[in-house]
Enzyme design. Structure first.
Site, PDB file in Angstrom:
ATOM      1  N   ASP A  24     -29.411  17.833  20.376  1.00 34.30           N
ATOM      2  CA  ASP A  24     -29.470  16.926  19.226  1.00 34.30           C
ATOM      3  C   ASP A  24     -30.367  17.591  18.194  1.00 34.30           C
ATOM      4  O   ASP A  24     -31.577  17.727  18.393  1.00 34.30           O
ATOM      5  CB  ASP A  24     -30.026  15.569  19.664  1.00 34.30           C
ATOM      6  CG  ASP A  24     -30.040  14.541  18.543  1.00 34.30           C
ATOM      7  OD1 ASP A  24     -30.124  14.933  17.356  1.00 34.30           O
ATOM      8  OD2 ASP A  24     -29.985  13.337  18.852  1.00 34.30           O
TER       9      ASP A  24
ATOM     10  N   LYS B 194     -29.188  10.393   9.058  1.00 33.32           N
ATOM     11  CA  LYS B 194     -30.549  10.791   8.722  1.00 33.32           C
ATOM     12  C   LYS B 194     -30.549  11.858   7.618  1.00 33.32           C
ATOM     13  O   LYS B 194     -30.103  11.602   6.510  1.00 33.32           O
ATOM     14  CB  LYS B 194     -31.275  11.263   9.978  1.00 33.32           C
ATOM     15  CG  LYS B 194     -31.091  10.353  11.198  1.00 33.32           C
ATOM     16  CD  LYS B 194     -31.578   8.937  10.974  1.00 33.32           C
ATOM     17  CE  LYS B 194     -31.732   8.137  12.256  1.00 33.32           C
ATOM     18  NZ  LYS B 194     -30.503   7.926  13.030  1.00 33.32           N
TER      19      LYS B 194
ATOM     20  N   ARG C 204      -6.065   7.853  11.750  1.00 34.37           N
ATOM     21  CA  ARG C 204      -7.043   8.042  12.810  1.00 34.37           C
ATOM     22  C   ARG C 204      -7.180   9.511  13.219  1.00 34.37           C
ATOM     23  O   ARG C 204      -8.137   9.891  13.873  1.00 34.37           O
ATOM     24  CB  ARG C 204      -6.656   7.182  14.022  1.00 34.37           C
ATOM     25  CG  ARG C 204      -7.651   7.183  15.149  1.00 34.37           C
ATOM     26  CD  ARG C 204      -7.507   5.977  16.083  1.00 34.37           C
ATOM     27  NE  ARG C 204      -6.158   5.505  16.239  1.00 34.37           N
ATOM     28  CZ  ARG C 204      -5.284   5.970  17.147  1.00 34.37           C
ATOM     29  NH1 ARG C 204      -5.636   6.952  17.963  1.00 34.37           N
ATOM     30  NH2 ARG C 204      -4.069   5.468  17.235  1.00 34.37           N
TER      31      ARG C 204
ATOM     32  N   TYR D  10     -34.311  10.227  21.738  1.00 36.38           N
ATOM     33  CA  TYR D  10     -33.812   9.134  20.902  1.00 36.38           C
ATOM     34  C   TYR D  10     -33.479   7.938  21.787  1.00 36.38           C
ATOM     35  O   TYR D  10     -32.801   8.064  22.799  1.00 36.38           O
ATOM     36  CB  TYR D  10     -32.590   9.605  20.131  1.00 36.38           C
ATOM     37  CG  TYR D  10     -31.822   8.532  19.415  1.00 36.38           C
ATOM     38  CD1 TYR D  10     -32.472   7.615  18.597  1.00 36.38           C
ATOM     39  CD2 TYR D  10     -30.441   8.443  19.547  1.00 36.38           C
ATOM     40  CE1 TYR D  10     -31.762   6.627  17.934  1.00 36.38           C
ATOM     41  CE2 TYR D  10     -29.720   7.463  18.888  1.00 36.38           C
ATOM     42  CZ  TYR D  10     -30.384   6.556  18.085  1.00 36.38           C
ATOM     43  OH  TYR D  10     -29.681   5.581  17.428  1.00 36.38           O
TER      44      TYR D  10
END
Length: 367
Positions: free
Chosen positions: A170, A195, A48, A99
């Site tokens: 962003d 994306k 992790r 978004y």
């Protein structure tokens, strides 16, 4: 490259960063390291906390954005990690057009009394600056999704910092090849790497970049604690996608600019929104939602689907989603332009628009 070598340009970074050393019998590509546990005594200890395949991807994305990178299991995991920086009752300034996932997270946090949200027109720099008063964080996109509005990143960052707020951008639509917000004053950059960065519609991945070592440490600690880590195979696929990022963006952007010009002249289209860069074009159908739905269902090469940034061209009417802001026109269709031949893309769009024109505005909306 040596210490005396010039700084490589972004296209070169995309291809060369995050590679194993140039030594005999070393692989050219970073291997997929499938490990949940490591032998004690080193820096990793447990799966992790880190993975060599993540590191290769993060080194590459960090170099492209001009900071240090952390990758996450999805774009929304990255978004939630950044929003978690805001203290109880803190104020977040954000665009009214953004978004949907970000807006939903902001609304959820506000409904539970965690934060206060001030939604702004991100193109009105003076109004954004005024909204920064007492804010903890200023979050925005440029271009915005799906309205494709452009923000003055540098001016907003200056105003936000004067008010004592962190600035988050962003950068998913622009990619680090077209815009590097850290160099314009942003404290944190967020990507839905699902994306353009991965680019093949087969990975879900988020990324955060910052040039602030203290912020990096805090964000890394949150990822370690909450566990929103990327899969190793997904990290490897994303890094492979980055290797062609510059070629994909170059071709898709050229296609988008060409199509935006043609669409602006079509009688079925009342408005074309294209900021002059990137590969997203939004159009508003003159006859509203029904015409837009018909348009989306009549294309054959273009795929009716949500998401964006893949090699294939996709389109959708954004107001079909209940959470989309009411200020987005009912007839707005967002086009994610791919890398196909532009003449084939146009032929398909033109045929679909011809069907819309011939059927008229009385056509019922399709599900």
């Amino acid at each position: 490259m040596t210490a005396d070598s010039p700084t490589p340009r972004p296209a070169t970074i995309a291809v060369t960063a995050g590679r194993p050393p140039h030594e005999p019998d070393q692989p050219l590509n970073t291997p997929i390291v499938m490990a949940a546990t490591y032998v004690a005594g080193g820096d990793l200890e447990y799966g992790r906390y880190g993975n060599p395949t993540w590191t290769a991807l993060e080194d590459t994305l960090g170099a492209l954005e001009g900071g240090r990178c952390l990758t996450f299991s999805s774009g929304l995991a990255a978004v939630s990690t950044v929003l978690d920086l805001v203290g109880q009752g803190g104020t977040v300034v954000a665009p009214a057009h953004s978004y949907t996932g970000t807006l939903l997270q902001l609304a959820d946090l506000e409904s539970r009394g965690r934060i206060q949200v001030r939604l702004v027109d991100i193109t009105d720099t003076a109004a954004v600056a005024a909204a920064c008063d007492d804010a903890a964080l200023v979050w925005f996109e440029s271009p915005t999704n799906p309205a494709l509005e452009i923000a003055d990143i540098e001016a907003i960052a200056t105003a936000a910092h004067e008010a004592g707020a962190y600035v988050v951008v962003d950068n998913t639509f622009a990619t680090p090849l077209l815009q590097q917000p850290l160099s314009l004053g942003a404290d944190i950059v967020v990507h839905s790497a699902t994306k353009y960065i991965a680019g093949h519609s087969d990975v879900q991945m988020g990324a955060i970049m910052t040039a602030d070592d203290a912020l990096y440490g805090v964000l890394k600690g949150r990822r370690d604690l909450l566990g929103a880590i990327p899969g190793t195979f997904e990290a490897w696929l994303t890094l492979r996608g980055v290797r062609t990022l510059h070629l994909r963006v170059e071709r898709a952007q050229a296609n988008a600019a060409d199509l935006a010009g043609r669409l602006a002249e079509h009688p079925a289209i009342s408005q074309v929104r294209y900021p002059g860069f990137g590969a997203i074009v939004s159009v508003v159908l003159a006859d509203g939602a029904a015409a837009a739905d018909l348009f989306c269902h009549r294309t054959e090469l273009w795929i009716h689907a949500t998401s964006l940034g893949g090699v294939e061209s996709t389109l959708e009417r954004r107001r079909r989603w209940k959470a989309e802001p009411s200020t987005i026109p009912e007839g707005l269709v967002r086009l994610s332009v791919g890398i196909e031949d532009v003449e084939d893309l146009w032929t398909d769009l033109e045929a679909a628009l011809q069907h819309v024109t011939s059927r008229g505005s009385s056509t019922p909306a399709l599900d």
